[in-house]
Design a protein around this motif. Structure first.
Motif, PDB file in Angstrom:
ATOM      1  N   ILE A   4       4.496   7.697  -1.475  1.00  0.00           N
ATOM      2  CA  ILE A   4       3.784   8.996  -0.944  1.00  0.00           C
ATOM      3  C   ILE A   4       2.169   8.323   0.073  1.00  0.00           C
ATOM      4  O   ILE A   4       1.743   9.083   0.929  1.00  0.00           O
ATOM      5  CB  ILE A   4       2.868   9.920  -1.930  1.00  0.00           C
ATOM      6  CG1 ILE A   4       1.981   8.854  -2.752  1.00  0.00           C
ATOM      7  CG2 ILE A   4       3.921  10.373  -2.694  1.00  0.00           C
ATOM      8  CD1 ILE A   4       1.281   9.763  -3.946  1.00  0.00           C
ATOM      9  N   MET A   5       2.200   7.119   0.285  1.00  0.00           N
ATOM     10  CA  MET A   5       0.848   6.650   0.856  1.00  0.00           C
ATOM     11  C   MET A   5       1.116   5.297   1.314  1.00  0.00           C
ATOM     12  O   MET A   5       2.022   4.336   0.691  1.00  0.00           O
ATOM     13  CB  MET A   5      -0.518   7.097   0.475  1.00  0.00           C
ATOM     14  CG  MET A   5      -0.517   6.103  -0.707  1.00  0.00           C
ATOM     15  SD  MET A   5      -2.252   6.273  -1.582  1.00  0.00           S
ATOM     16  CE  MET A   5      -2.235   5.316  -3.013  1.00  0.00           C
ATOM     17  N   THR A   6       0.209   4.383   2.371  1.00  0.00           N
ATOM     18  CA  THR A   6       0.402   3.309   2.497  1.00  0.00           C
ATOM     19  C   THR A   6      -1.036   2.893   3.033  1.00  0.00           C
ATOM     20  O   THR A   6      -1.760   3.596   3.570  1.00  0.00           O
ATOM     21  CB  THR A   6       1.109   2.857   3.992  1.00  0.00           C
ATOM     22  OG1 THR A   6       2.398   3.222   3.795  1.00  0.00           O
ATOM     23  CG2 THR A   6       0.813   1.431   4.434  1.00  0.00           C
ATOM     24  N   LEU A   7      -1.659   1.899   2.237  1.00  0.00           N
ATOM     25  CA  LEU A   7      -2.865   1.353   2.298  1.00  0.00           C
ATOM     26  C   LEU A   7      -3.065  -0.177   3.119  1.00  0.00           C
ATOM     27  O   LEU A   7      -2.063  -0.558   2.862  1.00  0.00           O
ATOM     28  CB  LEU A   7      -3.593   1.232   0.923  1.00  0.00           C
ATOM     29  CG  LEU A   7      -3.735   2.662   0.132  1.00  0.00           C
ATOM     30  CD1 LEU A   7      -4.300   2.436  -1.117  1.00  0.00           C
ATOM     31  CD2 LEU A   7      -4.620   3.786   0.999  1.00  0.00           C
TER      32      LEU A   7
END
Length: 468
Positions: free
Chosen positions: A418-421
């Motif tokens: 759901i995300m990339t950091l």
């Protein structure tokens, strides 16, 4: 004048005849005194090895080509079965005495004279005594024990019979016996051997004619009968030849000795495949390397190889001797493997390029520990030490080239569905492409494990908290 002439001619003629006659006589005498060279003047030859019968050595025994004196006795023969040596000096004097034109070639010329003889053993003497005594009433199951050991006699080979029995006597009450053996002495004279002893009851048992070893199978033609004292007959001694036939020694049987039940067994014979010759671990067993051996199945180990196909295509784990049964653990499948070998000298830090490595086929057991056997383990690597041409390449000899050096600042990526950091980090050790290294978060100094993506980027593979 004519008268004188007519009378002188007959006178001279008679005188000439007389002179010629006297000259012929002198020539004949001279010729008679000349050394005889042999038929047609052939040189006389010394017989270096002579075998004689009888008590005399004759001139013709020692020299060939001298028929005039060949029957002349020149020496006494040795005792039967013995030899004597006639040396150079003796032979030279003999030749001179008989006018023989012979001279030794050197100081080692000699003649060895052997007199043939026949050996008479103690058992033959006792057997003859027994035969004679049995005809005089001694029980046939009686053996003879002499009071003292009997000698072995050697009699002239021409003596027939070699000896005879005289004055044989057996006392059935005391079982004592006496007998005399008469035999021919060295000079042809009669000699006598007097024997006294005691009789004993015997039993007849089967014995072997010659020594027999395992796994020989005893057959009827290998058996003879022998007598032993009945007092020595033990309960396990075989007395019936039928109980020997078809069996084999458990270890070893000596000829002429009674056989015990525990010394033989009936074999369960089987044929097993064996190697024709010794083979070692580098060899691969083929059909032409295998033959068959008949053995007692009771002696085979439980894991013995019993079929030839099991061996074909395999290799020995160690040296396997030819002609011996093979255990299953003695051989392994001869699988072929390939190993990496440097095709040229490679310096430290050299990146592998096409043609730097030869892939050599070898037996599976011949590959050393750690040697590279897969091309994937060498592609993209560099050497960690110099490698000589022809040397196998081991895993410790190669490594991936460093993409991210220690202490370099990199971008750390942490991705979820759901995300990339992303966050900045610092490499705590050198890292090669696709290698997992330790990286510290530049903000929090927390350590995380990350996979090297390229020279500036790593992908976090450990817990998310390290990103904060």
């Amino acid at each position: 004048m004519a008268h004188t002439t007519s009378h002188a001619a007959p006178f001279l003629s008679r005188a000439g005849i007389l002179v010629l006659f006297l000259a012929a006589q002198m020539l004949a005498l001279t010729a008679g005194a000349a050394p005889y060279l042999g038929p047609e003047d052939e040189p006389i030859r010394l017989n270096a090895n002579v075998t004689v019968t009888g008590s005399d050595v004759r001139l013709g025994d020692l020299f060939s080509g001298h028929p005039d004196h060949e029957e002349k006795v020149v020496a006494a023969a040795p005792a039967p079965g013995q030899r004597m040596v006639l040396d150079t000096d003796w032979l030279t004097n003999l030749a001179r005495t008989y006018g023989i034109e012979w001279h030794p070639a050197d100081a080692y010329d000699r003649a060895i004279v052997y007199r043939s003889g026949r050996t008479v053993t103690p058992s033959e003497i006792l057997a003859a005594f027994k035969d004679d005594l049995v005809t005089k009433g001694m029980p046939a199951n009686t053996g003879l024990a002499p009071g003292a050991p009997l000698p072995t006699l050697t009699v002239p080979s021409e003596a027939n019979p070699p000896f005879s029995v005289r004055e044989a006597f057996f006392d059935p009450t005391t079982k004592n016996f006496s007998a005399v053996a008469e035999f021919t002495g060295p000079e042809g004279q009669s000699q006598f051997l007097q024997v006294r002893g005691t009789g004993f009851n015997t039993v007849t048992v089967p014995v072997l004619k010659s020594d027999v070893t395992r796994p020989q199978v005893i057959t009827p033609d290998m058996i003879v009968s022998a007598e032993i004292p009945d007092g020595t007959l033990k309960h396990d001694i075989i007395v019936d030849a039928e109980n020997l036939i078809g069996k084999s020694p458990i270890t070893f049987l000596r000829a002429g000795q009674p056989v015990h039940d525990t010394e033989i067994a009936r074999l369960n014979l089987v044929d097993v495949p064996v190697l024709r010759n010794d083979m070692n671990r580098e060899d691969i067993i083929g059909e032409n390397n295998v033959t068959w051996l008949t053995v007692d199945a009771n002696t085979l180990p439980p894991d013995a190889v019993t079929t030839a196909p099991y061996l074909i295509g395999k290799s020995p784990r160690h040296i396997v001797a030819g002609g011996t049964p093979i255990r299953r653990g003695d051989v392994i499948a001869a699988q072929q493997e390939i190993m990496a070998v440097a095709s040229r000298d490679l310096p430290l830090g050299e990146a592998f390029r096409s043609g730097d490595v030869d892939w050599v086929p070898v037996g599976e057991d011949s590959i050393g520990a750690g040697v590279i056997v897969s091309e994937a383990d060498i592609t993209g690597r560099v050497t960690t030490r110099p490698i000589r041409a022809g040397q196998p390449i081991r895993a410790i000899d190669v490594t991936r080239p460093t993409v991210i050096p220690k202490d370099k600042l990199v971008t750390m990526i942490y991705a979820t569905p759901i995300m990339t950091l992303t966050v900045r980090g610092k490499a705590l050790e050198d890292g090669a492409a696709a290698q997992t290294i330790r990286v510290a978060n530049a903000n929090s100094n927390k350590m995380v494990l990350a996979e090297v993506v390229d020279a500036d980027t790593v992908r976090v593979v450990s817990q998310q908290s390290a990103m904060r």
